[in-house]
Design an enzyme around this catalytic site. Structure first.
Site, short mmCIF file in Angstrom:
data_model
loop_
_atom_site.label_atom_id
_atom_site.label_comp_id
_atom_site.label_asym_id
_atom_site.label_seq_id
_atom_site.Cartn_x
_atom_site.Cartn_y
_atom_site.Cartn_z
N HIS A 60 0.84 -1.20 0.00
CA HIS A 60 0.00 0.00 0.00
C HIS A 60 0.87 1.24 0.00
O HIS A 60 2.09 1.16 0.21
CB HIS A 60 -0.99 0.00 1.16
CG HIS A 60 -0.42 0.31 2.51
ND1 HIS A 60 0.31 -0.59 3.24
CD2 HIS A 60 -0.48 1.44 3.26
CE1 HIS A 60 0.67 -0.04 4.41
NE2 HIS A 60 0.21 1.21 4.43
N HIS A 81 0.72 5.72 0.95
CA HIS A 81 0.04 6.92 1.45
C HIS A 81 0.71 8.10 0.78
O HIS A 81 1.93 8.12 0.61
CB HIS A 81 0.21 7.07 2.97
CG HIS A 81 -0.34 5.95 3.78
ND1 HIS A 81 -1.69 5.73 3.93
CD2 HIS A 81 0.29 4.98 4.49
CE1 HIS A 81 -1.87 4.67 4.72
NE2 HIS A 81 -0.68 4.20 5.07
N TYR A 121 11.74 4.28 0.49
CA TYR A 121 10.65 4.68 -0.41
C TYR A 121 9.73 5.69 0.27
O TYR A 121 8.54 5.45 0.45
CB TYR A 121 9.87 3.46 -0.88
CG TYR A 121 10.77 2.33 -1.34
CD1 TYR A 121 11.62 2.50 -2.43
CD2 TYR A 121 10.78 1.10 -0.67
CE1 TYR A 121 12.45 1.48 -2.85
CE2 TYR A 121 11.60 0.07 -1.10
CZ TYR A 121 12.44 0.27 -2.18
OH TYR A 121 13.27 -0.74 -2.60
#
Length: 176
Positions: free
Chosen positions: A59, A61, A147
């Protein structure tokens, strides 16, 4: 059944959560360059400012600010997901409903958004983004996760390099 309505504000700033359909996969970090290129390609056609981001294996954000007069974040997400999917080998199980809609089975269909209301809300969500790899047990400090926009925030002197490794910090983020 109540219809879901997204809160749109032209030129708004939004926090997003976007997930893979199969949360046991690690496609986002395994194919980080394809994901980065997907963002670049879509930003060229449909500009937005990426204020902060963290990409985890399954996932991500991010916080975006859209241009004045523009509230179409859904178009951008649809194109980013599509661009990424086109470059990933088909290995996932694809449901009949997705086949009928010519969809891959990589991404969850929906994403979650929250319109940023003020500077405090913005700061809390940036902290949440940068602490997320620690929260999920991928690293012991935010600086250890490659990342993330955390590193740009450190370079710009906004946060110290040792931020985000203190036990219990997640309780201070207080996003509810």
């Amino acid at each position: 059944m109540t219809e879901y309505r997204r809160h749109r504000f032209q030129g708004g700033t939004y926090f997003f959560t976007v997930n893979l359909a199969d949360r046991s996969q690690t496609l986002l970090t395994d194919h980080i360059e394809i994901l980065r290129e997907s963002f670049r390609t879509v930003k060229q056609k449909h500009p937005f400012t990426m204020e902060a981001i963290v990409i985890l294996p399954e996932h991500l954000h991010t916080i975006w600010t859209l241009p004045e007069g523009d509230d179409d974040f859904s178009l951008r997400w649809r194109q980013i997901k599509s661009e990424f999917s086109r470059h990933i080998e088909i290995a996932e199980k694809i449901s009949n409903s997705r086949i009928r809609k010519s969809e891959r089975g990589i991404w969850q269909r929906r994403f979650w958004e929250h319109r940023i209301k003020d500077e405090n809300d913005f700061a809390r969500h940036v902290d949440y983004i940068h602490f997320n790899p620690v929260k999920h047990g991928h690293v012991t400090t935010a600086a250890d996760w490659p990342y993330s926009s955390f590193h740009q925030y450190v370079k710009r002197g906004i946060i110290p390099a040792n931020w985000g490794g203190v036990a219990g910090l997640e309780n201070d983020l207080n996003l509810g």
